[in-house]
Design a protein around this motif. Structure first.
Motif, PDB file in Angstrom:
ATOM      1  N   ARG A 275       0.808  -1.207   0.000  1.00 37.51           N
ATOM      2  CA  ARG A 275       0.000   0.000   0.000  1.00 37.51           C
ATOM      3  C   ARG A 275       0.849   1.269   0.000  1.00 37.51           C
ATOM      4  O   ARG A 275       0.367   2.323  -0.419  1.00 37.51           O
ATOM      5  N   ILE A 276       2.077   1.203   0.494  1.00 39.45           N
ATOM      6  CA  ILE A 276       2.945   2.387   0.517  1.00 39.45           C
ATOM      7  C   ILE A 276       3.560   2.588  -0.867  1.00 39.45           C
ATOM      8  O   ILE A 276       4.131   1.655  -1.448  1.00 39.45           O
ATOM      9  N   VAL A 324      -1.119  -4.642   9.707  1.00 40.84           N
ATOM     10  CA  VAL A 324      -2.026  -3.589   9.260  1.00 40.84           C
ATOM     11  C   VAL A 324      -1.244  -2.717   8.287  1.00 40.84           C
ATOM     12  O   VAL A 324      -0.299  -2.026   8.692  1.00 40.84           O
ATOM     13  N   CYS A 325      -1.609  -2.746   7.010  1.00 40.52           N
ATOM     14  CA  CYS A 325      -0.866  -2.056   5.959  1.00 40.52           C
ATOM     15  C   CYS A 325      -1.697  -0.869   5.453  1.00 40.52           C
ATOM     16  O   CYS A 325      -2.688  -1.062   4.730  1.00 40.52           O
ATOM     17  N   SER A 326      -1.312   0.345   5.852  1.00 43.07           N
ATOM     18  CA  SER A 326      -1.985   1.552   5.380  1.00 43.07           C
ATOM     19  C   SER A 326      -1.152   2.210   4.287  1.00 43.07           C
ATOM     20  O   SER A 326      -0.065   1.729   3.937  1.00 43.07           O
ATOM     21  N   TYR A 327      -1.662   3.293   3.757  1.00 43.61           N
ATOM     22  CA  TYR A 327      -0.954   3.976   2.673  1.00 43.61           C
ATOM     23  C   TYR A 327       0.240   4.775   3.178  1.00 43.61           C
ATOM     24  O   TYR A 327       1.067   5.235   2.380  1.00 43.61           O
ATOM     25  N   GLN A 328       0.374   4.946   4.539  1.00 40.16           N
ATOM     26  CA  GLN A 328       1.488   5.708   5.100  1.00 40.16           C
ATOM     27  C   GLN A 328       2.447   4.861   5.933  1.00 40.16           C
ATOM     28  O   GLN A 328       3.641   5.144   5.965  1.00 40.16           O
ATOM     29  N   PHE A 329       1.954   3.854   6.602  1.00 37.68           N
ATOM     30  CA  PHE A 329       2.791   3.062   7.503  1.00 37.68           C
ATOM     31  C   PHE A 329       2.248   1.645   7.584  1.00 37.68           C
ATOM     32  O   PHE A 329       1.133   1.346   7.118  1.00 37.68           O
ATOM     33  N   THR A 330       3.033   0.758   8.221  1.00 36.91           N
ATOM     34  CA  THR A 330       2.660  -0.638   8.449  1.00 36.91           C
ATOM     35  C   THR A 330       2.813  -0.948   9.932  1.00 36.91           C
ATOM     36  O   THR A 330       3.805  -0.547  10.566  1.00 36.91           O
ATOM     37  N   LEU A 486     -10.159   4.113   1.054  1.00 33.31           N
ATOM     38  CA  LEU A 486      -9.942   2.666   1.132  1.00 33.31           C
ATOM     39  C   LEU A 486      -9.273   2.314   2.451  1.00 33.31           C
ATOM     40  O   LEU A 486      -8.199   2.832   2.775  1.00 33.31           O
ATOM     41  N   PRO A 487      -9.863   1.445   3.276  1.00 35.60           N
ATOM     42  CA  PRO A 487      -9.276   1.087   4.567  1.00 35.60           C
ATOM     43  C   PRO A 487      -7.957   0.342   4.379  1.00 35.60           C
ATOM     44  O   PRO A 487      -7.666  -0.217   3.312  1.00 35.60           O
ATOM     45  N   PRO A 488      -7.114   0.304   5.410  1.00 35.67           N
ATOM     46  CA  PRO A 488      -5.846  -0.440   5.325  1.00 35.67           C
ATOM     47  C   PRO A 488      -6.085  -1.934   5.117  1.00 35.67           C
ATOM     48  O   PRO A 488      -7.162  -2.468   5.400  1.00 35.67           O
ATOM     49  N   THR A 489      -5.066  -2.601   4.633  1.00 38.49           N
ATOM     50  CA  THR A 489      -5.121  -4.045   4.369  1.00 38.49           C
ATOM     51  C   THR A 489      -4.708  -4.802   5.625  1.00 38.49           C
ATOM     52  O   THR A 489      -3.674  -4.493   6.245  1.00 38.49           O
TER      53      THR A 489
END
Length: 619
Positions: A275-276, A324-330, A486-489
């Motif tokens: 996601r990043i 938890v994989c977001s667009y900014q951090f994991t 979109l929520p984190p993965t």
């Protein structure tokens, strides 16, 4: 005898040598006639036809023709030499330069010599044809056996077919086996395991001289059985080596089982990992939630339920870890007992100053392990040497940049400009505004943003507060761009509420690799997808028997997650076996590896090689 050079005092002669001496004594006795009536010549026991330059059986001085009598020239033993035929404890007779024979130092028979001294020398020599020589020989042999019986060594027995175990003070190197004398070859250490790697992998490339085609195109029954075993947490045991992996149904089922992972949300037309910096993979794809607020709220509601379910499983030790994989951090959540810690641990990377301030505002206690480690190393260096003014100023800025002491530093900087008033030039020099002062104070903290050193560690009960923070954090979801709304993965090795089962993609290819001037057939296996730590370990454990302990792997890590291999300085270190994770649904061998404290630091594994069932790796 002790002054004679070149003899080995530790040699032990077998009993055969003694029989040969007795045989020689009898042959000598045959040529010594009883010459009682031959005058002085008979009294001395010497033959009238002596042989010149006769050497005894063992190496020694030559007999001259005046002092030695015999029927013929005795040939010297070609296998005898000075180094291996003499022992002071077993040498029976010594021939002097004048030809007379006497017992060795260790076999001096005092009683017999005293008795011989009392008798008349002339009558003694006349009757000394055979008896004194053989008697002394037999008595010396008896004395020798008495000396040896009190010690322990390895010698030949009388029948030349058995060995007698006796003790010896000085070990003889000639009695040792060649394997004992030869230097012991130092074998390389066998490493049966590689360090645990907590980073997420995007791609694995295995190569082996043996075919890897067994890993693809499973039968329908094998695939179904592998998925069923994964859901039921059943694991099959494979032999040490497999002759034909392609015909081994258990191996192919276990391989399909190792490829399974669980994910939420699941959108078939979009790849939700990584996601990043993944805007390119979302460009041009249909995103109906981007402009629909109701749909975004629905997605976040389902996502919150899935995240809460995962944390409940983690706390109950039914799930070992999840991401938890977001667009900014994991964020990596690890259950108690993993990574050398007895409490739940959460690692966040990379972070920003704004995120850390928001966590501090919510009452979440956290640490910056790499920053603290660097600070401790600088303190140790300062203790060994003198600390300069520049280093003191840097430390002061670091302390001022701490979130807890921001206000104190601001008042301190206002006092720094008091010297302008004392000089009367406060109106002529423009004083920097409060914003500039604040940015200068926080320069060190801001410089950590989006770097590996910004990794944050949360432990214990604060991880539950972190879960609530992630659910309610508005900045967790992108407000604009291709990932907006979109929520984190969520990624986990076991099933959880709202999760979808996915499998990694495996593809086998046979290629030719140039080795010197020839080409060698090399089989390769490529695996792509979000590869979890337990999946990596399970796959390598299956390749070990299938490839007969010879394969190599190139590992491609998701860069922001490499720093999650840092060692956490937990106050309560893992005591081994204190936390039961047998019901977490992951292979016991993988759990045993993940329980060990991490030793990779802020780096990840890049290569793994197995040669003769022994691992080597690079990071």
């Amino acid at each position: 005898m002790s002054q004679q050079a070149g003899y080995s005092p530790s040699f032990k002669r077998p009993a055969e040598i003694m029989r040969m001496r007795r045989k020689r004594a009898r042959s000598d006795a045959g040529v010594f006639p009883s010459q009682s009536g031959q005058g002085s010549a008979g009294s001395t026991g010497q033959s009238s036809s002596p042989q010149a330059c006769v050497r005894p059986f063992s190496p020694g001085p030559l007999f001259n023709n005046q002092n030695r009598s015999g029927g013929g020239i005795k040939r010297r033993n070609p296998f005898a030499n000075i180094e291996n035929t003499y022992s002071p404890k077993k040498k029976l007779l010594i021939y002097n330069d004048d030809g007379s024979a006497e017992a060795g130092d260790s076999y001096k028979l005092q009683k017999s010599t005293e008795k011989e001294g009392e008798e008349d020398m002339s009558t003694e020599k006349e009757s000394r044809g055979v008896l004194p020589f053989s008697a002394r020989l037999i008595e010396a042999e008896k004395q020798e056996r008495q000396d040896i019986s009190s010690k322990k060594c390895l010698t030949f027995s009388e029948d030349d077919s058995l060995f007698e175990e006796e003790e010896e003070d000085v070990e003889s190197p000639l009695l040792k086996s060649p394997r004992a004398i030869a230097p012991v070859s130092i074998a390389p250490p066998v490493c049966t395991e590689y360090p645990a790697d907590w980073s997420l992998k995007t791609r694995l490339l295995f190569t082996s001289p043996l075919s890897l085609s067994w890993a693809e195109q499973p039968k329908a029954q094998e695939e179904a059985l592998g998925l069923s075993q994964h859901c039921r947490a059943q694991f099959s045991t494979l032999p040490h080596t497999l002759q034909d992996p392609r015909s081994c149904s258990e191996l192919r089922c276990a391989f399909q089982q190792s490829l399974v992972y669980w994910q939420h949300p699941s959108l078939p037309w979009i790849s939700l990992f990584p996601r990043i910096n993944a805007e390119r993979s979302f460009t041009g794809k249909s995103t109906p939630w981007a402009q629909d607020t109701v749909l975004q709220q629905s997605l976040m509601s389902e996502w919150s339920v899935s995240l809460s379910s995962l944390y409940s499983l983690l706390k109950a030790r039914l799930c070992p870890y999840f991401y938890v994989c977001s667009y900014q951090f994991t964020v990596l959540f690890r259950a108690a007992g993993l990574g050398g810690s007895n409490s739940i641990v959460a690692l966040i990377s990379p972070t920003t100053r704004g995120l850390r301030m928001a966590m501090k505002a919510e009452g979440i206690e956290f640490s910056l392990p790499l920053v603290e480690e660097g600070r401790k190393s600088r303190e140790q260096q300062n203790l060994t040497g003198n600390q300069g003014e520049e280093e003191q100023q840097k430390e002061k800025e670091e302390e001022c940049s701490d979130l807890k002491e921001g206000e104190d530093c601001q008042t301190g900087d206002d006092e720094d400009f008091s010297w302008l008033k004392e000089m009367g030039v406060q109106d002529k020099i423009k004083k920097p505004d409060s914003i500039t002062i604040q940015l200068r104070k926080e320069g060190h903290t801001v410089s950590l943003d989006h770097k590996p050193e910004s990794v944050v560690c949360v432990e214990g009960s604060d991880t539950f507060t972190l879960i609530n923070f992630l659910i309610n954090c508005k900045s967790l979801v992108a407000a604009a761009g291709s990932q907006a709304g979109l929520p984190p993965t969520l990624l986990a090795p076991i099933a959880f509420r709202g999760a979808t089962m996915h499998t990694l993609k495996a593809r086998s290819v046979n290629v030719k690799s140039q080795v010197g001037s020839t080409y060698q057939n090399i089989s390769s296996l490529e695996i792509t997808g979000p590869i979890l730590p337990s999946s990596l370990h399970t796959i390598t454990n299956l390749l070990r028997p299938a490839q007969k302990g010879n394969f190599s792997a190139a590992l491609y890590s998701h860069t922001p997650t490499a720093v999650m291999n840092i060692h956490i300085n937990d106050k309560q270190q893992h005591t081994g076996g204190s936390v039961d994770l047998s019901g977490c649904g992951v292979h016991p061998a993988s759990i045993q590896q993940l329980q060990q404290p991490s030793s990779l630091g802020k780096t990840a594994l890049t290569h793994i090689t197995m040669n003769n069932f022994s691992y080597t790796w690079k990071k």
